[in-house]
Enzyme design. Structure first.
Site, PDB file in Angstrom:
ATOM      1  N   ASP A  31      34.830  35.142  37.262  1.00 62.12           N
ATOM      2  CA  ASP A  31      34.216  35.986  38.297  1.00 62.12           C
ATOM      3  C   ASP A  31      33.634  37.286  37.745  1.00 62.12           C
ATOM      4  O   ASP A  31      33.597  38.309  38.426  1.00 62.12           O
ATOM      5  CB  ASP A  31      35.240  36.320  39.410  1.00 62.12           C
ATOM      6  CG  ASP A  31      35.760  35.084  40.085  1.00 62.12           C
ATOM      7  OD1 ASP A  31      34.989  34.107  40.192  1.00 62.12           O
ATOM      8  OD2 ASP A  31      36.932  35.083  40.501  1.00 62.12           O
ATOM      9  N   LYS A  89      28.816  36.076  36.122  1.00 58.22           N
ATOM     10  CA  LYS A  89      28.008  35.196  35.261  1.00 58.22           C
ATOM     11  C   LYS A  89      26.811  34.640  36.023  1.00 58.22           C
ATOM     12  O   LYS A  89      25.715  34.554  35.486  1.00 58.22           O
ATOM     13  CB  LYS A  89      28.871  34.023  34.754  1.00 58.22           C
ATOM     14  CG  LYS A  89      30.075  34.427  33.941  1.00 58.22           C
ATOM     15  CD  LYS A  89      30.934  33.227  33.574  1.00 58.22           C
ATOM     16  CE  LYS A  89      31.626  32.573  34.739  1.00 58.22           C
ATOM     17  NZ  LYS A  89      32.677  33.369  35.389  1.00 58.22           N
ATOM     18  N   GLY A 106      32.815  29.390  41.188  1.00 57.02           N
ATOM     19  CA  GLY A 106      32.087  29.896  42.342  1.00 57.02           C
ATOM     20  C   GLY A 106      31.210  31.035  41.877  1.00 57.02           C
ATOM     21  O   GLY A 106      31.713  32.064  41.443  1.00 57.02           O
ATOM     22  N   HIS A 107      29.914  30.825  41.887  1.00 55.47           N
ATOM     23  CA  HIS A 107      28.989  31.829  41.367  1.00 55.47           C
ATOM     24  C   HIS A 107      28.108  32.319  42.515  1.00 55.47           C
ATOM     25  O   HIS A 107      27.404  31.521  43.140  1.00 55.47           O
ATOM     26  CB  HIS A 107      28.114  31.238  40.254  1.00 55.47           C
ATOM     27  CG  HIS A 107      28.920  30.670  39.127  1.00 55.47           C
ATOM     28  ND1 HIS A 107      28.423  29.791  38.218  1.00 55.47           N
ATOM     29  CD2 HIS A 107      30.199  30.878  38.763  1.00 55.47           C
ATOM     30  CE1 HIS A 107      29.358  29.467  37.342  1.00 55.47           C
ATOM     31  NE2 HIS A 107      30.450  30.114  37.657  1.00 55.47           N
ATOM     32  N   GLN A 110      34.352  29.803  34.677  1.00 55.57           N
ATOM     33  CA  GLN A 110      35.631  30.476  34.419  1.00 55.57           C
ATOM     34  C   GLN A 110      35.443  31.575  33.348  1.00 55.57           C
ATOM     35  O   GLN A 110      34.380  32.162  33.274  1.00 55.57           O
ATOM     36  CB  GLN A 110      36.723  29.479  34.032  1.00 55.57           C
ATOM     37  CG  GLN A 110      37.177  28.589  35.190  1.00 55.57           C
ATOM     38  CD  GLN A 110      36.260  27.411  35.465  1.00 55.57           C
ATOM     39  OE1 GLN A 110      35.920  26.670  34.565  1.00 55.57           O
ATOM     40  NE2 GLN A 110      35.849  27.218  36.694  1.00 55.57           N
TER      41      GLN A 110
HETATM   42  P1  GDP Z   1      30.915  34.438  38.489  1.00 55.82           P
HETATM   43  O1  GDP Z   1      31.918  33.418  38.904  1.00 55.82           O
HETATM   44  O2  GDP Z   1      31.168  34.993  37.131  1.00 55.82           O
HETATM   45  O3  GDP Z   1      29.500  33.963  38.648  1.00 55.82           O
HETATM   46  O4  GDP Z   1      31.099  35.673  39.472  1.00 55.82           O
HETATM   47  P2  GDP Z   1      31.274  35.605  41.076  1.00 55.82           P
HETATM   48  O5  GDP Z   1      29.952  35.323  41.666  1.00 55.82           O
HETATM   49  O6  GDP Z   1      32.418  34.746  41.460  1.00 55.82           O
HETATM   50  O7  GDP Z   1      31.733  37.095  41.381  1.00 55.82           O
HETATM   51  C1  GDP Z   1      30.971  38.205  41.083  1.00 55.82           C
HETATM   52  C2  GDP Z   1      30.640  38.954  42.392  1.00 55.82           C
HETATM   53  O8  GDP Z   1      30.109  40.219  42.073  1.00 55.82           O
HETATM   54  C3  GDP Z   1      29.586  38.273  43.220  1.00 55.82           C
HETATM   55  O9  GDP Z   1      29.863  38.513  44.578  1.00 55.82           O
HETATM   56  C4  GDP Z   1      28.281  38.961  42.813  1.00 55.82           C
HETATM   57  O10 GDP Z   1      27.308  38.969  43.848  1.00 55.82           O
HETATM   58  C5  GDP Z   1      28.784  40.361  42.565  1.00 55.82           C
HETATM   59  N1  GDP Z   1      28.073  41.108  41.513  1.00 55.82           N
HETATM   60  C6  GDP Z   1      27.562  40.662  40.343  1.00 55.82           C
HETATM   61  N2  GDP Z   1      27.086  41.691  39.603  1.00 55.82           N
HETATM   62  C7  GDP Z   1      27.319  42.817  40.337  1.00 55.82           C
HETATM   63  C8  GDP Z   1      27.097  44.213  40.099  1.00 55.82           C
HETATM   64  O11 GDP Z   1      26.608  44.634  39.065  1.00 55.82           O
HETATM   65  N3  GDP Z   1      27.500  45.073  41.095  1.00 55.82           N
HETATM   66  C9  GDP Z   1      28.072  44.643  42.252  1.00 55.82           C
HETATM   67  N4  GDP Z   1      28.454  45.562  43.158  1.00 55.82           N
HETATM   68  N5  GDP Z   1      28.293  43.345  42.505  1.00 55.82           N
HETATM   69  C10 GDP Z   1      27.928  42.443  41.557  1.00 55.82           C
HETATM   70  P1  IMO Z   2      34.245  31.169  38.016  1.00 51.79           P
HETATM   71  O1  IMO Z   2      33.363  30.162  37.320  1.00 51.79           O
HETATM   72  C1  IMO Z   2      38.228  32.835  38.642  1.00 51.79           C
HETATM   73  C2  IMO Z   2      41.615  30.099  38.114  1.00 51.79           C
HETATM   74  C3  IMO Z   2      42.441  29.728  39.335  1.00 51.79           C
HETATM   75  C4  IMO Z   2      43.786  29.521  38.674  1.00 51.79           C
HETATM   76  C5  IMO Z   2      43.424  28.866  37.346  1.00 51.79           C
HETATM   77  C6  IMO Z   2      43.510  27.354  37.347  1.00 51.79           C
HETATM   78  O2  IMO Z   2      33.831  31.465  39.401  1.00 51.79           O
HETATM   79  O3  IMO Z   2      34.443  32.370  37.165  1.00 51.79           O
HETATM   80  P2  IMO Z   2      41.979  25.441  38.389  1.00 51.79           P
HETATM   81  O4  IMO Z   2      41.587  25.155  39.802  1.00 51.79           O
HETATM   82  O5  IMO Z   2      40.842  25.671  37.461  1.00 51.79           O
HETATM   83  O6  IMO Z   2      42.935  24.412  37.847  1.00 51.79           O
HETATM   84  O7  IMO Z   2      42.812  26.827  38.464  1.00 51.79           O
HETATM   85  O8  IMO Z   2      42.083  29.249  37.076  1.00 51.79           O
HETATM   86  N1  IMO Z   2      40.164  29.848  38.246  1.00 51.79           N
HETATM   87  C7  IMO Z   2      39.242  30.807  38.396  1.00 51.79           C
HETATM   88  N2  IMO Z   2      39.376  32.136  38.540  1.00 51.79           N
HETATM   89  N3  IMO Z   2      36.997  32.290  38.574  1.00 51.79           N
HETATM   90  C8  IMO Z   2      36.849  30.955  38.399  1.00 51.79           C
HETATM   91  O9  IMO Z   2      35.644  30.380  38.177  1.00 51.79           O
HETATM   92  C9  IMO Z   2      38.001  30.142  38.349  1.00 51.79           C
HETATM   93  N4  IMO Z   2      38.201  28.816  38.196  1.00 51.79           N
HETATM   94  C10 IMO Z   2      39.529  28.652  38.118  1.00 51.79           C
HETATM   95  O10 IMO Z   2      42.449  30.779  40.280  1.00 51.79           O
HETATM   96  O11 IMO Z   2      44.383  30.770  38.395  1.00 51.79           O
HETATM   97 MG    MG Z   3      33.288  33.097  40.447  1.00 49.63          MG
END
Ligand code: GDP
Ligand code: IMO
Ligand code: MG
Length: 422
Positions: free
Chosen positions: A13, A16, A40-41, A218
């Protein structure tokens, strides 16, 4: 032209999706090399939010080829749903290519994920309950069902008969091989047009000088081999796995861009030395909207951990860093940054502990940096720039992108005037 890996440097999270989406503007092929619907992106484009799980974050640009590689696990029902949602919102999905060698998450994998978490009770991992661990276990045990199998009704029925003899023992409501095969065939019909020899496709793209992004899901500390085991996922997010997950040689990779938040979050259980105790944890969660994209769970929040980040630089061979969500720290007078760990024997280390009990008992040693207490809308004030340069200096790495908001446009690079404002 280069193949670049984009890898999460923390516990996932990191943002990416947004960084990949941005770089995809000038790329031809974007590939996911591991993971499944646990990812989840979130991408925000002109105020419109997209949440991607299976599909690579390049999909929002019409002409980009988006590859789901052999190292991924696919829940066909969820993938079809995701494609339908994208299409309903006017996004073209015909650039998607799925490896026939990717493994398929079956209903028993999801059931077994939930059952093993229940069984573990207090010791549970806090998985996303998407069946990830069980699907990768079956793959390693050579019992898995691959995308190419669901395209062949005869093979599929045989595989289901063998698998269900054992797997039905796990399920509250046993599955009938014929019913399940019928259901899978519906998904197979939808996915068939996308299935391709993706290893060959990426190789050809590289030979033709096209730009390829290899997108990790991840993050480094969730890596099965190098992360905080057992509180990890069941695949290898680290950059080296991009080559195996896609089916290209490691010599084809030119650069590795790490993505880290300007602080740290973690979803699920497991050790987290810089987790904040007290109201600042809640403050960061609210300011950063730190709730899981996949499960909606509250993300645990902590201060930036340079020990863990230095480790991520090492195991990924990072060549540059994107530091996201710097705007979230704009509300703080002072910002602690962890520069070392104190171990139970009283010693301090800047190296990530190789043994889990040291890591579990490590306490953070902080440097405190001044905050800037103003929005980053017009660029970086001096203290924000100092924060970025402190991080880059400690890691010996250029911070080439700085996130200042969720929207696609909200990224500053050091060559822009906004970087050196005032
Ligand atoms: P990922 O799994 O690495 O793709 O990240 P996620 O999408 O799960 O979580 C990142 C969250 O931060 C998302 O809700 C993005 O919209 C948000 N985000 C990404 N870059 C920035 C930033 O520079 N500032 C803020 N405030 N939010 C951001
Ligand atoms: P993105 O791509 C954050 C965590 C789960 C748990 C552990 C194992 O959005 O960065 P799993 O279901 O993979 O067997 O769970 O990994 N986890 C993540 N945490 N971002 C993710 O993906 C994750 N995918 C799995 O919360 O701790
Ligand atoms: Mg994510």
């Amino acid at each position: 032209m280069p193949a670049t890996v984009i890898v999460g440097a923390q516990w996932g999270d990191e943002g990416k999706g947004k960084i990949v989406d941005l770089l995809a503007q000038s790329s031809d092929v974007v590939c996911r090399y591991q993971g499944g619907p646990n990812a989840g992106h979130t991408i925000v484009r002109e105020g419109e939010t997209f949440k991607l799980h299976h599909v690579p974050s390049g999909i929002l640009y019409g002409g980009t080829i988006c590859v789901v590689g052999a190292g991924c696990v696919i829940d066909p029902g969820l993938l079809v749903e995701e494609l339908d949602e994208l299409k309903a919102r006017g996004i073209k999905t015909d650039g998607l290519r799925i490896s026939g060698n990717a493994h398929v998450i079956m209903p028993w994998h999801v059931a077994s994920d939930a059952a093993s978490e229940r069984r573990l009770g207090k010791l549970q991992i806090g998985t996303t309950r998407r069946g990830i661990g069980p699907a990768y276990s079956d793959k390693a045990a050579r019992l898995g069902i691959r995308v190419q199998d669901i395209l062949d009704p005869k093979i599929l029925r045989q595989k289901f008969e063998t698998a269900l003899a054992e797997k039905n023992l796990l399920l509250d409501e046993p599955l009938e091989p014929g019913d399940l095969a019928d259901r899978m065939e519906t998904f197979a019909a939808r996915l068939r047009p996308y299935v391709a020899d993706t290893s060959l496709l990426v190789d050809q793209a590289l030979r033709e000088g096209r730009r390829v992004l290899l997108e990790g899901a991840q993050g480094t500390l969730l890596d099965l081999d190098h992360g905080t085991y057992p509180f990890v996922t069941s695949s290898n997010p680290v950059a080296g796995a991009a080559a195996t997950g896609i089916g290209i040689g490691p010599t084809r990779i030119d650069s590795v861009l790490g993505v880290a938040k300007a602080y740290v979050t973690r979803v699920g259980e497991g050790p987290f030395p810089t987790e904040i105790e007290g109201p600042d944890q809640e403050r960061i969660r609210e300011l950063g909207e730190e709730y899981g994209t996949t499960t909606g769970r509250e993300r645990r929040c902590g201060w930036l951990d340079l020990v863990a980040l230095r480790f991520a630089v090492r195991v990924n061979g990072m060549t540059s860093l994107a530091l996201t969500k710097l705007d979230v720290l704009s509300e703080f007078d002072e910002i602690p940054v962890c520069t070392a760990y104190r171990l139970p024997d009283g010693s301090e280390t800047v190296e990530f502990p190789a043994h889990q009990s040291d890591f579990h008992h490590a306490s953070p040693v902080y440097d405190t940096l001044p905050g800037w207490r103003e929005p980053l809308d017009d660029g970086l004030p001096g203290a924000a720039r100092d924060y970025v340069e402190f991080v880059g200096g400690a890691l010996g790495l250029d911070v080439t992108m700085i996130g200042t908001g969720a929207d696609r446009e909200r990224v500053i690079t050091p060559d822009q005037p906004a970087y050196s404002r005032s």
